[in-house]
Scaffold this motif. Structure first.
Motif, PDB file in Angstrom:
ATOM      1  N   VAL A  89       1.434  -1.042  -0.047  1.00  0.00           N
ATOM      2  CA  VAL A  89      -0.116  -0.067   0.115  1.00  0.00           C
ATOM      3  C   VAL A  89       1.136   1.256  -0.334  1.00  0.00           C
ATOM      4  N   PRO A  90       0.824   2.394  -1.056  1.00  0.00           N
ATOM      5  CA  PRO A  90       1.335   3.949  -1.118  1.00  0.00           C
ATOM      6  C   PRO A  90       1.115   4.301   0.194  1.00  0.00           C
ATOM      7  N   ASN A  91       1.971   5.349   0.011  1.00  0.00           N
ATOM      8  CA  ASN A  91       1.222   6.517   1.320  1.00  0.00           C
ATOM      9  C   ASN A  91       0.050   7.252   0.272  1.00  0.00           C
ATOM     10  N   PRO A  92      -1.400   6.579   1.264  1.00  0.00           N
ATOM     11  CA  PRO A  92      -2.583   7.130   1.039  1.00  0.00           C
ATOM     12  C   PRO A  92      -2.875   8.820   0.808  1.00  0.00           C
ATOM     13  N   PRO A  98       4.523   7.016  -8.800  1.00  0.00           N
ATOM     14  CA  PRO A  98       5.247   6.077  -8.945  1.00  0.00           C
ATOM     15  C   PRO A  98       4.200   5.437  -9.594  1.00  0.00           C
ATOM     16  N   SER A  99       4.612   4.333 -11.059  1.00  0.00           N
ATOM     17  CA  SER A  99       2.608   3.896 -11.927  1.00  0.00           C
ATOM     18  C   SER A  99       3.048   2.670 -11.399  1.00  0.00           C
ATOM     19  N   GLY A 100       4.474   2.014 -10.656  1.00  0.00           N
ATOM     20  CA  GLY A 100       4.778   1.094 -10.532  1.00  0.00           C
ATOM     21  C   GLY A 100       3.935   0.986  -9.063  1.00  0.00           C
ATOM     22  N   ALA A 101       3.913   1.319  -8.262  1.00  0.00           N
ATOM     23  CA  ALA A 101       3.641   0.933  -6.701  1.00  0.00           C
ATOM     24  C   ALA A 101       1.975   1.558  -7.057  1.00  0.00           C
ATOM     25  N   ILE A 102       1.393   2.166  -8.160  1.00  0.00           N
ATOM     26  CA  ILE A 102       0.062   1.758  -8.237  1.00  0.00           C
ATOM     27  C   ILE A 102      -0.955   1.165  -8.757  1.00  0.00           C
ATOM     28  N   ILE A 103      -0.235   0.250  -9.678  1.00  0.00           N
ATOM     29  CA  ILE A 103      -0.419  -1.228  -9.973  1.00  0.00           C
ATOM     30  C   ILE A 103      -1.101  -2.096 -10.171  1.00  0.00           C
ATOM     31  N   PRO A 104      -2.421  -2.415  -9.401  1.00  0.00           N
ATOM     32  CA  PRO A 104      -3.403  -3.613  -8.852  1.00  0.00           C
ATOM     33  C   PRO A 104      -2.096  -5.268  -8.927  1.00  0.00           C
ATOM     34  N   PHE A 105      -2.337  -5.496  -7.850  1.00  0.00           N
ATOM     35  CA  PHE A 105      -0.861  -6.691  -8.059  1.00  0.00           C
ATOM     36  C   PHE A 105      -1.206  -7.765  -9.469  1.00  0.00           C
TER      37      PHE A 105
END
Length: 237
Positions: A89-92, A98-105
Protein backbone atom coordinates in the motif's frame (compact mmCIF):
# COMPACT_ATOMS: atom_id res chain seq x y z
CA UNK A 1 -4.36 23.27 -2.73
CA UNK A 2 -5.24 20.53 -0.23
CA UNK A 3 -7.75 20.74 2.55
CA UNK A 4 -6.63 18.13 5.10
CA UNK A 5 -3.89 15.79 6.24
CA UNK A 6 -4.73 13.24 3.55
CA UNK A 7 -3.67 15.52 0.73
CA UNK A 8 -7.20 15.90 -0.62
CA UNK A 9 -7.79 18.92 -2.91
CA UNK A 10 -10.42 21.56 -2.22
CA UNK A 11 -13.53 20.06 -3.81
CA UNK A 12 -14.86 23.52 -4.69
CA UNK A 13 -11.93 24.20 -7.03
CA UNK A 14 -11.76 21.85 -10.02
CA UNK A 15 -8.34 23.18 -11.01
CA UNK A 16 -6.91 22.06 -7.65
CA UNK A 17 -6.93 18.46 -8.92
CA UNK A 18 -4.42 19.17 -11.66
CA UNK A 19 -4.43 17.63 -15.14
CA UNK A 20 -6.89 14.79 -14.55
CA UNK A 21 -7.27 14.30 -18.29
CA UNK A 22 -3.76 12.82 -18.26
CA UNK A 23 -4.45 10.31 -15.49
CA UNK A 24 -4.21 6.63 -16.35
CA UNK A 25 -6.87 4.15 -15.23
CA UNK A 26 -4.46 2.97 -12.52
CA UNK A 27 -4.13 6.55 -11.29
CA UNK A 28 -7.91 6.97 -11.18
CA UNK A 29 -8.18 3.72 -9.24
CA UNK A 30 -5.55 4.92 -6.78
CA UNK A 31 -7.35 8.24 -6.29
CA UNK A 32 -10.52 6.43 -5.28
CA UNK A 33 -8.70 3.81 -3.18
CA UNK A 34 -6.56 6.31 -1.26
CA UNK A 35 -9.79 7.83 0.00
CA UNK A 36 -10.73 4.57 1.78
CA UNK A 37 -10.51 4.55 5.56
CA UNK A 38 -9.37 0.91 5.66
CA UNK A 39 -6.49 1.56 3.25
CA UNK A 40 -5.40 4.64 5.19
CA UNK A 41 -5.52 2.71 8.46
CA UNK A 42 -3.53 -0.16 6.98
CA UNK A 43 -0.75 2.14 5.77
CA UNK A 44 -0.44 3.99 9.07
CA UNK A 45 -0.46 0.74 11.03
CA UNK A 46 2.30 -0.92 9.02
CA UNK A 47 4.45 1.84 7.56
CA UNK A 48 7.04 1.84 10.35
CA UNK A 49 7.39 -1.94 10.58
CA UNK A 50 7.67 -2.20 6.81
CA UNK A 51 10.26 0.54 6.74
CA UNK A 52 12.48 -1.35 9.17
CA UNK A 53 12.22 -4.78 7.53
CA UNK A 54 11.78 -3.94 3.84
CA UNK A 55 14.54 -1.48 3.05
CA UNK A 56 15.59 -3.57 0.06
CA UNK A 57 12.08 -3.65 -1.38
CA UNK A 58 11.56 0.07 -0.81
CA UNK A 59 15.09 0.93 -1.92
CA UNK A 60 15.72 3.04 1.17
CA UNK A 61 12.59 5.19 0.75
CA UNK A 62 10.99 6.70 3.84
CA UNK A 63 7.26 6.20 4.48
CA UNK A 64 6.65 9.84 3.56
CA UNK A 65 8.10 9.31 0.07
CA UNK A 66 6.14 8.56 -3.09
CA UNK A 67 6.72 4.95 -4.08
CA UNK A 68 7.14 3.61 -0.53
CA UNK A 69 4.99 0.51 0.07
CA UNK A 70 3.63 -0.80 3.38
CA UNK A 71 3.11 -4.57 3.43
CA UNK A 72 2.11 -5.73 6.88
CA UNK A 73 3.29 -8.91 8.60
CA UNK A 74 2.08 -12.49 8.70
CA UNK A 75 -1.51 -12.92 7.57
CA UNK A 76 -1.82 -9.16 7.20
CA UNK A 77 0.40 -9.31 4.10
CA UNK A 78 -2.50 -10.95 2.29
CA UNK A 79 -4.70 -7.95 3.03
CA UNK A 80 -2.80 -5.99 0.38
CA UNK A 81 -3.73 -8.58 -2.23
CA UNK A 82 -7.17 -9.56 -1.00
CA UNK A 83 -8.64 -6.22 0.04
CA UNK A 84 -6.74 -3.68 -2.06
CA UNK A 85 -5.21 -5.75 -4.90
CA UNK A 86 -1.85 -4.07 -4.36
CA UNK A 87 1.54 -5.68 -3.76
CA UNK A 88 1.98 -3.06 -1.04
CA UNK A 89 0.00 0.00 0.00
CA UNK A 90 1.52 3.36 -1.02
CA UNK A 91 1.17 6.42 1.19
CA UNK A 92 -2.47 7.55 0.79
CA UNK A 93 -1.46 11.11 1.58
CA UNK A 94 0.39 11.27 -1.74
CA UNK A 95 -1.65 11.57 -4.90
CA UNK A 96 1.09 11.43 -7.54
CA UNK A 97 2.66 8.01 -7.06
CA UNK A 98 5.09 6.23 -9.43
CA UNK A 99 3.16 4.09 -11.92
CA UNK A 100 4.74 0.89 -10.60
CA UNK A 101 3.49 1.56 -7.07
CA UNK A 102 -0.18 1.77 -8.03
CA UNK A 103 -0.46 -1.11 -10.51
CA UNK A 104 -3.07 -3.60 -9.22
CA UNK A 105 -1.37 -6.79 -8.05
CA UNK A 106 -3.19 -9.01 -10.55
CA UNK A 107 -2.11 -6.71 -13.35
CA UNK A 108 1.44 -6.66 -12.04
CA UNK A 109 1.60 -10.45 -12.15
CA UNK A 110 -0.27 -11.21 -15.32
CA UNK A 111 0.82 -8.34 -17.53
CA UNK A 112 4.16 -10.18 -18.04
CA UNK A 113 2.67 -13.62 -18.61
CA UNK A 114 2.69 -13.33 -22.39
CA UNK A 115 5.64 -15.63 -22.95
CA UNK A 116 7.49 -16.26 -26.20
CA UNK A 117 9.50 -19.53 -26.07
CA UNK A 118 11.50 -18.39 -29.10
CA UNK A 119 13.09 -15.58 -27.08
CA UNK A 120 15.38 -15.87 -24.11
CA UNK A 121 14.70 -12.38 -22.81
CA UNK A 122 14.01 -12.91 -19.08
CA UNK A 123 11.92 -9.76 -18.97
CA UNK A 124 9.31 -11.55 -21.04
CA UNK A 125 9.00 -14.34 -18.51
CA UNK A 126 6.16 -14.29 -16.04
CA UNK A 127 6.84 -13.37 -12.43
CA UNK A 128 6.23 -16.90 -11.19
CA UNK A 129 8.49 -18.37 -13.85
CA UNK A 130 11.33 -16.03 -12.93
CA UNK A 131 10.99 -16.74 -9.22
CA UNK A 132 10.95 -20.49 -9.68
CA UNK A 133 13.55 -20.54 -12.45
CA UNK A 134 11.42 -22.71 -14.68
CA UNK A 135 12.58 -23.78 -18.11
CA UNK A 136 11.93 -21.33 -20.92
CA UNK A 137 9.35 -23.57 -22.62
CA UNK A 138 7.59 -24.74 -19.45
CA UNK A 139 4.78 -22.56 -18.16
CA UNK A 140 2.87 -23.35 -14.99
CA UNK A 141 -0.45 -21.56 -14.75
CA UNK A 142 -2.03 -20.82 -11.40
CA UNK A 143 -5.72 -20.25 -12.08
CA UNK A 144 -8.37 -18.80 -9.83
CA UNK A 145 -11.87 -20.37 -9.88
CA UNK A 146 -13.04 -17.56 -12.18
CA UNK A 147 -10.16 -17.91 -14.68
CA UNK A 148 -9.72 -19.98 -17.82
CA UNK A 149 -6.53 -20.63 -19.79
CA UNK A 150 -6.54 -21.33 -23.52
CA UNK A 151 -3.55 -22.37 -25.62
CA UNK A 152 -3.00 -21.16 -29.18
CA UNK A 153 -0.97 -22.84 -31.91
CA UNK A 154 1.20 -20.28 -33.69
CA UNK A 155 1.73 -22.73 -36.54
CA UNK A 156 -1.99 -22.71 -37.36
CA UNK A 157 -4.33 -19.99 -38.67
CA UNK A 158 -5.27 -17.65 -35.82
CA UNK A 159 -8.81 -16.53 -36.67
CA UNK A 160 -10.43 -19.98 -36.26
CA UNK A 161 -8.62 -20.44 -32.95
CA UNK A 162 -9.73 -17.01 -31.74
CA UNK A 163 -13.35 -17.76 -32.65
CA UNK A 164 -13.21 -21.08 -30.79
CA UNK A 165 -11.63 -19.38 -27.78
CA UNK A 166 -14.22 -16.59 -27.83
CA UNK A 167 -17.07 -19.10 -27.87
CA UNK A 168 -15.48 -21.13 -25.07
CA UNK A 169 -15.09 -17.99 -22.95
CA UNK A 170 -18.67 -16.92 -23.58
CA UNK A 171 -20.04 -20.35 -22.67
CA UNK A 172 -17.90 -20.59 -19.55
CA UNK A 173 -18.98 -17.15 -18.36
CA UNK A 174 -22.65 -17.91 -18.99
CA UNK A 175 -22.39 -21.11 -16.94
CA UNK A 176 -20.59 -19.26 -14.15
CA UNK A 177 -22.81 -16.16 -13.97
CA UNK A 178 -25.91 -17.13 -15.94
CA UNK A 179 -25.18 -14.29 -18.36
CA UNK A 180 -22.41 -12.44 -20.14
CA UNK A 181 -20.79 -9.88 -17.85
CA UNK A 182 -20.73 -6.36 -19.21
CA UNK A 183 -19.25 -3.78 -16.93
CA UNK A 184 -19.17 -0.25 -18.25
CA UNK A 185 -16.86 2.22 -16.54
CA UNK A 186 -18.46 5.65 -16.70
CA UNK A 187 -15.14 7.45 -16.91
CA UNK A 188 -16.78 10.75 -17.78
CA UNK A 189 -18.32 10.75 -14.29
CA UNK A 190 -15.20 9.82 -12.34
CA UNK A 191 -14.06 13.39 -11.72
CA UNK A 192 -17.44 14.46 -10.37
CA UNK A 193 -17.56 11.35 -8.18
CA UNK A 194 -14.10 12.10 -6.82
CA UNK A 195 -15.11 15.65 -5.93
CA UNK A 196 -18.28 14.25 -4.38
CA UNK A 197 -16.24 12.09 -2.01
CA UNK A 198 -14.02 15.02 -1.13
CA UNK A 199 -16.98 17.31 -0.55
CA UNK A 200 -18.55 14.86 1.87
CA UNK A 201 -15.24 14.38 3.70
CA UNK A 202 -15.05 18.17 4.02
CA UNK A 203 -18.53 18.13 5.66
CA UNK A 204 -20.33 19.68 2.68
CA UNK A 205 -24.12 19.45 2.79
CA UNK A 206 -26.05 17.08 0.53
CA UNK A 207 -27.38 20.07 -1.40
CA UNK A 208 -23.85 21.34 -1.98
CA UNK A 209 -22.86 17.92 -3.24
CA UNK A 210 -25.83 17.92 -5.61
CA UNK A 211 -24.46 21.13 -7.13
CA UNK A 212 -21.53 19.09 -8.47
CA UNK A 213 -24.02 17.27 -10.69
CA UNK A 214 -25.93 20.05 -12.48
CA UNK A 215 -27.56 17.61 -14.89
CA UNK A 216 -29.65 16.18 -12.04
CA UNK A 217 -32.34 17.51 -9.72
CA UNK A 218 -30.73 19.87 -7.21
CA UNK A 219 -32.02 18.19 -4.05
CA UNK A 220 -30.50 16.74 -0.93
CA UNK A 221 -31.60 13.29 -2.09
CA UNK A 222 -29.60 13.74 -5.29
CA UNK A 223 -26.54 14.53 -3.19
CA UNK A 224 -27.04 11.36 -1.15
CA UNK A 225 -27.55 9.22 -4.26
CA UNK A 226 -24.46 10.59 -5.98
CA UNK A 227 -22.36 10.06 -2.87
CA UNK A 228 -23.48 6.41 -2.68
CA UNK A 229 -22.45 5.89 -6.30
CA UNK A 230 -19.11 7.57 -5.68
CA UNK A 231 -18.55 5.58 -2.51
CA UNK A 232 -19.15 2.31 -4.37
CA UNK A 233 -16.24 3.14 -6.70
CA UNK A 234 -13.87 3.22 -3.76
CA UNK A 235 -14.50 -0.47 -3.16
CA UNK A 236 -15.35 -1.75 -6.64
CA UNK A 237 -13.29 0.17 -9.18
Amino acid sequence: MTTNRWGIPDWRDASAYGHVEKWTVDRWRWEFFRRRDDLREFFDRWKDATHHVSLVVNQGLDPECAGFLAFGEGAEKRTCFREFDYAGVPNPRISDQPSGAIIPFDKLIYRTRFLDPAKADRRRRGVLEVVNELEETRFDLFLKPNELAIKFDLNAPLNPQIEIAREALRNKQKRLHGRLVRRVKHQAKWFDYLRTLDAREAKASWSEIASLHPETAQTAQTGRDKWRQADALRFNF
